[in-house]
Design a protein around this motif. Structure first.
Motif, PDB file in Angstrom:
ATOM      1  N   ASN A   2      37.430  29.136  39.205  1.00  0.00           N
ATOM      2  CA  ASN A   2      36.083  28.640  38.951  1.00  0.00           C
ATOM      3  C   ASN A   2      35.940  27.161  39.269  1.00  0.00           C
ATOM      4  N   ARG A   8      31.109  27.670  47.672  1.00  0.00           N
ATOM      5  CA  ARG A   8      30.263  28.483  46.813  1.00  0.00           C
ATOM      6  C   ARG A   8      28.806  28.281  47.155  1.00  0.00           C
ATOM      7  N   TYR A   9      28.007  29.252  46.829  1.00  0.00           N
ATOM      8  CA  TYR A   9      26.575  29.144  47.061  1.00  0.00           C
ATOM      9  C   TYR A   9      25.885  28.934  45.724  1.00  0.00           C
ATOM     10  N   LEU A  10      24.938  28.018  45.709  1.00  0.00           N
ATOM     11  CA  LEU A  10      24.196  27.739  44.499  1.00  0.00           C
ATOM     12  C   LEU A  10      22.729  28.048  44.780  1.00  0.00           C
ATOM     13  N   PRO A  11      22.169  29.051  44.092  1.00  0.00           N
ATOM     14  CA  PRO A  11      20.777  29.385  44.384  1.00  0.00           C
ATOM     15  C   PRO A  11      19.859  28.197  44.087  1.00  0.00           C
ATOM     16  N   PHE A  64      27.800  17.596  40.521  1.00  0.00           N
ATOM     17  CA  PHE A  64      28.393  18.830  40.996  1.00  0.00           C
ATOM     18  C   PHE A  64      29.272  18.567  42.215  1.00  0.00           C
ATOM     19  N   LYS A  67      32.421  16.759  41.141  1.00  0.00           N
ATOM     20  CA  LYS A  67      33.362  17.731  40.601  1.00  0.00           C
ATOM     21  C   LYS A  67      34.088  18.465  41.733  1.00  0.00           C
ATOM     22  N   GLU A 173      37.731  41.873  41.176  1.00  0.00           N
ATOM     23  CA  GLU A 173      38.827  42.835  41.055  1.00  0.00           C
ATOM     24  C   GLU A 173      40.100  42.115  40.606  1.00  0.00           C
ATOM     25  N   LYS A 176      39.916  41.223  37.040  1.00  0.00           N
ATOM     26  CA  LYS A 176      40.041  42.411  36.211  1.00  0.00           C
ATOM     27  C   LYS A 176      41.496  42.861  36.122  1.00  0.00           C
ATOM     28  N   ILE A 177      42.171  42.888  37.266  1.00  0.00           N
ATOM     29  CA  ILE A 177      43.569  43.327  37.258  1.00  0.00           C
ATOM     30  C   ILE A 177      44.423  42.335  36.476  1.00  0.00           C
ATOM     31  N   ASP A 179      43.469  40.485  33.999  1.00  0.00           N
ATOM     32  CA  ASP A 179      43.204  40.737  32.575  1.00  0.00           C
ATOM     33  C   ASP A 179      43.970  41.959  32.092  1.00  0.00           C
ATOM     34  N   ALA A 180      43.928  43.021  32.913  1.00  0.00           N
ATOM     35  CA  ALA A 180      44.590  44.261  32.504  1.00  0.00           C
ATOM     36  C   ALA A 180      46.088  44.029  32.343  1.00  0.00           C
ATOM     37  N   PRO A 206      48.282  46.274  43.168  1.00  0.00           N
ATOM     38  CA  PRO A 206      47.002  46.946  42.935  1.00  0.00           C
ATOM     39  C   PRO A 206      45.882  46.415  43.824  1.00  0.00           C
TER      40      PRO A 206
ATOM     41  N   GLU B  13      31.385  29.774  32.264  1.00  0.00           N
ATOM     42  CA  GLU B  13      31.259  28.563  33.061  1.00  0.00           C
ATOM     43  C   GLU B  13      30.390  27.516  32.368  1.00  0.00           C
ATOM     44  N   LEU B  18      25.933  27.132  36.846  1.00  0.00           N
ATOM     45  CA  LEU B  18      25.992  28.589  36.865  1.00  0.00           C
ATOM     46  C   LEU B  18      26.213  29.164  35.470  1.00  0.00           C
ATOM     47  N   LEU B  56      41.702  37.497  25.719  1.00  0.00           N
ATOM     48  CA  LEU B  56      41.542  37.360  27.169  1.00  0.00           C
ATOM     49  C   LEU B  56      40.409  36.383  27.439  1.00  0.00           C
ATOM     50  N   PHE B  91      41.123  49.277  30.135  1.00  0.00           N
ATOM     51  CA  PHE B  91      39.955  48.749  30.844  1.00  0.00           C
ATOM     52  C   PHE B  91      39.192  49.858  31.533  1.00  0.00           C
ATOM     53  N   SER B  96      43.344  51.223  38.289  1.00  0.00           N
ATOM     54  CA  SER B  96      43.557  50.140  39.252  1.00  0.00           C
ATOM     55  C   SER B  96      44.640  49.166  38.798  1.00  0.00           C
ATOM     56  N   GLN B  97      45.233  49.360  37.624  1.00  0.00           N
ATOM     57  CA  GLN B  97      46.283  48.447  37.205  1.00  0.00           C
ATOM     58  C   GLN B  97      47.679  48.977  37.520  1.00  0.00           C
ATOM     59  N   LEU B  98      47.757  50.195  38.079  1.00  0.00           N
ATOM     60  CA  LEU B  98      49.080  50.781  38.366  1.00  0.00           C
ATOM     61  C   LEU B  98      49.716  50.060  39.542  1.00  0.00           C
TER      62      LEU B  98
END
Lengths: 265, 284
Positions: A2, A8-11, A64, A67, A173, A176-177, A179-180, A206, B13, B18, B56, B91, B96-98
């Motif tokens: 982040n 990055r695009y800022l609207p 911005f 930064k 993705e 998410k992975i 985090d998992a 993955p 954020e 944003l 998390l 989740f 998808s974590q395998l």
């Protein structure tokens, strides 16, 4: 992830947003080129004013942009310090071993610093005000002349727009992975170097697997919607060149002339 | 472990253009050893809420007590393993974590990260694969040779293998066939009856009615209701404002109520509905 502002695009909505992306793209690269024309205080000051003015009319908060410098800070510091202490000079202020501090060195170091700021600000401005899809459209239209040498422009453009479309998806993705796997006890960024490298295996595998399956599904979906090889397709997103784009180009030419003038003065 | 949210606010954020609000001043208690369902529209903050339970995500302000462990915005990223061992998280689309080359290794991955010995982890893998309804010989296969539903089961086994006290499920049955759905939900109900806390995020109101003892409704990053499913599904205000939909049995009962039937409280499961119809038809 982040932290990275560049790319990055800022609207938003302002005159810069409404410029034709092709124009903006060319102007950005052109500007990076003419930054190297500057050779004295007045010319650097002039360019800095121009960039700050562009930021101002884009209506995006200057904070911005500042930064956005942060990820590049080490590179900037390293280069500036290198210039500061390793510029050979006949009348050094301070001298110790291989280190030399001189007014020449200080001058060149501050130029380099401003040069970095200029280049980073102007490219951040491009990506903040232009959607990725507009950027890929403008790359396509700029590359069009390469068709003469049988360069597959439309395919490359499609590749680019798919790639850009999937950047946010893959970032999601990845988060998410991560985090998992974190929930399953992986600590990223802990332990020795080998341990850290190993802890990325549960993300990368993955991610590869899902990228390939996304690619496969997308290819099938595109085929079933009648896509064949990219040739002979019409264009839905049409870029329109208007008067303000001409003005923007004219401003760039004016800046070049002024720079050349200040430079030789 | 009781889980208590105290005035938790989370913004994504923070301090950037944003910025977006994920949770807005949420106070909530999730009771120990209960089956709690969390419902709400897409983007209402359900996933954001549960990601706080195993740190998390950390709150921008406020605090969460998980057992005797407190999570605040200052919580350090170190020493989270004991917490994450106790809070297992399945989740959305967990397949998808395998990543390991055999199913066995993949199931063993979590327990071994949490410090279980290799032989114990193997034992646990063997138990879990049966628990999620697959044969033991699946252990030697590559997870990538399995069907989507089987991968899902393996992934769930991988989370359960470290024997967490609290299990968080983020739409665990999304995209499964009806039979697989029921099997997986029954499995979680069994686990809860054996003394675990189960937290389920779902869009399926029938699952809420059939399995959950408690229910939390989230709307626009705020908790708008919590309590027993039966009470909440009878809350006209929530239904009228389109925050909540009813289970199928309750919808059917509403239609019956337009004829000669009357229901003081809407039945939310099929069995409740049938008993009520029988009672009113036979008049006893």
């Amino acid at each position: 992830m982040n932290k990275l502002i560049l790319g990055r695009y800022l609207p938003g909505d302002s005159i810069i947003y409404r410029l034709d992306p092709r124009g903006k793209f060319l102007i950005t690269f052109y500007f990076i080129g003419i930054v190297f024309l500057a050779n004295n205080v007045v010319s650097y000051g002039f360019l800095l004013l121009f960039v700050l003015f562009s930021v101002y009319i884009s209506k995006i908060n200057l904070g911005f942009f500042i930064k956005g410098l942060r990820p590049m800070l080490w590179l900037i510091l390293f280069t500036v310090l290198l210039q500061l202490f390793f510029t050979p000079s006949n009348d050094p202020i301070w001298h110790w071993g291989i280190f030399t501090l001189s007014t020449d060195g200080m001058r060149i170091a501050s130029y380099i610093f401003i040069r970095f700021v200029l280049i980073i600000f102007i490219s951040t401005l491009l990506t903040l005000t232009t959607t990725p899809i507009e950027i890929s459209d403008s790359i396509e239209s700029i590359l069009k002349p390469l068709k003469v040498i049988k360069f597959p422009v439309t395919q490359v453009a499609l590749m680019l727009s798919i790639a850009l479309r999937f950047v946010p998806l893959l970032i999601d993705e990845t988060t998410k992975i991560m985090d998992a796997q974190r929930a399953r006890g992986v600590d990223f960024g802990e332990g020795g170097l080998m341990h850290r490298i190993k802890s990325f295996v549960p993300i990368l595998i993955p991610l590869f697997v899902s990228s390939f399956s996304i690619a496969y599904d997308l290819a099938i979906a595109m085929e079933s919607r009648g896509y064949k090889d990219g040739e002979g397709r019409s264009k839905y997103r049409v870029l329109s060149w208007s008067r303000r784009d001409n003005i923007a180009l004219a401003v760039m030419i004016l800046i070049t002339i002024i720079l050349l003038f200040i430079r030789s003065y | 472990m009781e889980i208590i949210f105290k005035n938790v606010t989370h913004s994504y954020e923070a301090n950037s253009p944003l910025e977006g609000l994920g949770l807005d001043d949420v106070s909530l208690t999730i009771h120990d050893k209960k089956f709690t369902a969390i419902v709400g529209k897409t983007g209402s903050g359900k996933s954001t809420l549960v990601r706080h339970i195993n740190a998390l995500l950390k709150p921008t302000s406020g605090s969460i007590m998980v057992g005797d462990r407190e999570i605040t915005s200052e919580t350090n990223n170190k020493n989270l393993k004991p917490l994450r061992k106790n809070v297992g998280m399945v989740f959305q689309f967990p397949e998808s974590q395998l990543f390991e080359d055999t199913v066995e290794k993949d199931i063993m991955f979590g327990p071994m990260n949490f410090g279980m010995s290799e032989s114990d982890a193997k034992e646990s893998a063997r138990k879990m694969i049966k628990l999620v309804g697959l044969e033991e010989d699946y252990l030697d296969k590559s997870p990538f040779d399995l069907s989507g539903g089987q991968m899902r089961r393996v992934a769930i086994a991988g989370v359960l293998a470290s024997n967490p006290e609290t299990i968080i499920l983020d739409e665990p049955t999304a995209g499964l066939d009806p039979v697989g759905r029921k099997e997986i939900m029954d499995l979680f109900k069994n686990l809860q009856e054996q003394g675990r806390t189960v937290i389920l995020i779902t869009h399926n109101m029938d699952d809420v009615a059939n399995y959950a003892e408690e229910m939390v409704v989230i709307h626009d990053a705020k908790v708008v209701a919590s309590g027993k499913p039966k009470d909440i599904f009878n809350d006209n205000k929530l239904l009228k404002n389109d925050i909540l939909t009813l289970p199928r049995s309750a919808v059917f009962a509403q239609k019956l109520a337009q004829r000669e039937f009357s229901f003081p409280q809407l039945p939310i499961t099929i069995s409740e509905l049938t008993t009520e119809i029988k009672r009113q038809v036979h008049g006893d």
